[in-house]
Design a protein around this motif. Structure first.
Motif, PDB file in Angstrom:
ATOM      1  N   GLN A  28      74.302  76.133  25.503  1.00  0.00           N
ATOM      2  CA  GLN A  28      75.516  76.107  26.365  1.00  0.00           C
ATOM      3  C   GLN A  28      76.597  75.748  25.457  1.00  0.00           C
ATOM      4  O   GLN A  28      77.731  76.167  25.843  1.00  0.00           O
ATOM      5  CB  GLN A  28      75.128  74.852  27.187  1.00  0.00           C
ATOM      6  CG  GLN A  28      74.338  75.266  28.560  1.00  0.00           C
ATOM      7  CD  GLN A  28      74.147  74.026  29.542  1.00  0.00           C
ATOM      8  OE1 GLN A  28      74.441  72.952  29.056  1.00  0.00           O
ATOM      9  NE2 GLN A  28      74.252  74.554  30.858  1.00  0.00           N
TER      10      GLN A  28
ATOM     11  N   HIS B 295      80.165  81.839  36.175  1.00  0.00           N
ATOM     12  CA  HIS B 295      78.982  81.293  36.125  1.00  0.00           C
ATOM     13  C   HIS B 295      78.129  82.101  37.471  1.00  0.00           C
ATOM     14  O   HIS B 295      78.611  81.771  38.482  1.00  0.00           O
ATOM     15  CB  HIS B 295      78.873  79.892  36.290  1.00  0.00           C
ATOM     16  CG  HIS B 295      77.325  79.047  36.539  1.00  0.00           C
ATOM     17  ND1 HIS B 295      76.456  79.549  35.337  1.00  0.00           N
ATOM     18  CD2 HIS B 295      76.745  78.354  37.263  1.00  0.00           C
ATOM     19  CE1 HIS B 295      75.294  78.737  35.663  1.00  0.00           C
ATOM     20  NE2 HIS B 295      75.620  78.192  36.722  1.00  0.00           N
TER      21      HIS B 295
ATOM     22  N   ALA C 260      77.502  78.523  31.167  1.00  0.00           N
ATOM     23  CA  ALA C 260      76.544  77.538  31.287  1.00  0.00           C
ATOM     24  C   ALA C 260      75.297  78.084  31.267  1.00  0.00           C
ATOM     25  O   ALA C 260      74.093  77.381  30.894  1.00  0.00           O
ATOM     26  CB  ALA C 260      76.441  76.809  32.781  1.00  0.00           C
ATOM     27  N   THR C 261      75.104  79.543  31.564  1.00  0.00           N
ATOM     28  CA  THR C 261      73.683  80.028  31.284  1.00  0.00           C
ATOM     29  C   THR C 261      73.887  81.420  30.701  1.00  0.00           C
ATOM     30  O   THR C 261      74.280  82.304  31.353  1.00  0.00           O
ATOM     31  CB  THR C 261      72.958  80.371  32.598  1.00  0.00           C
ATOM     32  OG1 THR C 261      73.793  81.028  33.672  1.00  0.00           O
ATOM     33  CG2 THR C 261      72.221  79.037  33.484  1.00  0.00           C
TER      34      THR C 261
END
Length: 501
Positions: A252, A470, A442-443
């Motif tokens: 992250q 995201h 975030a991912t």
């Protein structure tokens, strides 16, 4: 699964004993009320195009699947019926991530993006156990949470380290005091078992599923536990299931740094129209680093009588990087904070933390902590976290320390963790469409490939979206939407490795 040897009530093994009596329960569907305080404030969801009204219900599930005939809990559900009943496939169950996000509020909020899927599916979501109306975990009250989220979570000396640890201890103690009986049972494996019970109660032979962010981890665990029950499933904004919590946090840090760099590059390209100082991405990022350092020494005016701290500013910046649509707010917030007004960055941080304008908190972060800490076995000491900081700073000078110190967030938790990482291997499962976004902060994109490989040959089918934000489907890219809809509505599995747009 590692859960088989844990002590947290998650002892069911790969295919646990089914709660057969609960599987035959009949749900009563009523008009949906306004969201509960724990789900977040707002009004009752408005009817969908064509006048379809949202319906809500509660399902009974075992508190502990190791004792399927024992104490039960209520899980809140929401649905909108399919527009073409004659061609209805079944229910399509959504989880929007977190962990800790409410499906009761999430599905109506994003329903416009999924309207095409309602032609053949009842759209269904739920508050997972420990979230919102589903025995929501309770920790501190609103004033206490204001103080907790204002803590300096990147301490610079021994005294600041002590204050931060004391804050984590007070938070964990409050969770144990107010929700101690629930905490051992809110893990992802139990939420997956809830989904299989839900599948049966809804009358579906297979689970058709759309998981986003953490919802992809939940879906992967479901596929591992119940591979023969997987129907058509899509994972978007994919969590890497093969890494530890530490590796996930490091990923992250790199992901948010990449997104920040892309934001800064965009600002530079707009020249004088960009409000931030600097003629290169690095100069803009140096400006942000300097701003955060100033806030560390002296917080500035935020909202009402609350100040904007360094931690809240970092949190607000991260929130704005979740979507390219938020970039103008990030630019404005940074510019205003440079001039002494931290209101916009604090509002962005509040959004991340589940705080509304009235000062009321949902249980988003309480549930997030409870689920993460019962899942993740790691318990870092301050010394261990500090030893990791150089690697985190190298990954991101801005987000690295924030995420590196976050490694100790479960160190005071009263319930032991379950696994180093989840097992998502699913031999025998139907194909699962796994979507990776190259600019996801975030991912990070690599997680999609890792998930597809971990699901197993012939199960994980990769789809790449080259873009920002995201997730991919709800962004509205025509290629992604066409590919996903063809799979979910018509069963057409794309070639693994397809790239959009």
């Amino acid at each position: 699964m590692a859960a088989g040897c844990s002590d947290n009530g998650d002892r069911g093994g790969r295919d646990p004993e089914r709660p057969t009596e609960l599987a035959t329960q009949k749900l009563t569907w009523d008009a949906c009320p306004a969201p509960s305080l724990q789900e977040g404030t707002g009004t009752a969801p408005s009817p969908l195009p064509g006048g379809t009204k949202w319906e809500c219900s509660f399902m009974q599930a075992p508190l502990d699947y190791a004792d399927p005939g024992g104490e039960t809990i209520e899980l809140a559900l929401i649905r909108a019926r399919a527009t073409d009943p004659a061609k209805r496939i079944g229910s399509l169950i959504f989880n929007f991530g977190g962990p800790g996000g409410s499906g009761i509020t999430g599905l109506p909020s994003f329903a416009k993006s999924f309207e095409s899927l309602r032609s053949r599916y009842d759209l269904v979501s739920f508050d997972p156990r420990g979230v919102g109306r589903s025995e929501g975990v309770e920790c501190q009250d609103d004033p206490e949470l204001d103080a907790f989220f204002a803590l300096d979570s990147t301490p610079d000396d021994a005294r600041e380290e002590e204050v931060y640890q004391e804050g984590l201890k007070r938070f964990a103690d409050a969770c144990e005091e107010n929700s101690g009986d629930t905490l051992p049972h809110v893990g992802t494996a139990n939420a997956a078992r809830d989904m299989d019970l839900m599948r049966q109660v809804l009358g579906d032979a297979k689970l058709h599923y759309f998981g986003i962010s953490y919802g992809t981890e939940l879906g992967g665990v479901y596929a591992h536990l119940f591979p023969k029950n997987v129907g058509r499933a899509v994972f978007d904004a994919v969590v890497d299931p093969t890494g530890s919590g530490e590796q996930g946090a490091l990923g992250q840090a790199r992901g948010f740094q990449l997104a920040l760099n892309n934001f800064a590059e965009d600002c530079v390209k707009r020249g004088a129209a960009c409000k931030l100082p600097g003629s290169s991405a690095k100069e803009i990022e140096d400006f942000i680093t300097d701003l955060l350092a100033r806030l560390d020494k002296k917080p500035i005016q935020g909202l009402g009588d609350r100040k904007l701290t360094q931690t809240q500013a970092t949190n607000g910046i991260a929130q704005a990087l979740y979507s390219k649509q938020y970039w103008p707010y990030l630019e404005q917030g940074l510019d205003e904070a440079d001039g002494g007004d931290g209101g916009l960055l604090l509002a962005l941080s509040d959004s991340m933390n589940g705080r509304d304008q009235n000062g009321d908190y949902s249980n988003l972060q309480a549930a997030n902590a409870a689920i993460n800490c019962v899942d993740d076995k790691a318990r870092f000491s301050v010394e261990q976290a500090k030893a990791k900081l150089p690697e985190f700073r190298e990954a991101s000078p801005i987000f690295g320390p924030w995420l590196g110190w976050g490694l100790i967030s479960c160190s005071q938790w009263p319930v032991p963790g379950t696994w180093e990482h989840p097992d998502v291997s699913a031999p025998g499962s139907a194909p699962i469409l796994v979507i990776g976004n190259t600019g996801d902060p975030a991912t990070p994109y690599a997680g999609a490939r890792a998930m597809a490989a971990a699901l197993g040959k012939g199960v994980g089918v990769e789809l790449t979206y080259e873009g920002e934000g995201h997730g991919a489907y709800s962004i509205g890219d025509a290629c992604v939407k066409r590919t996903v809809d063809a799979y979910l509505l018509d069963g057409r599995v794309p070639k693994s490795g397809t790239v959009c747009p």
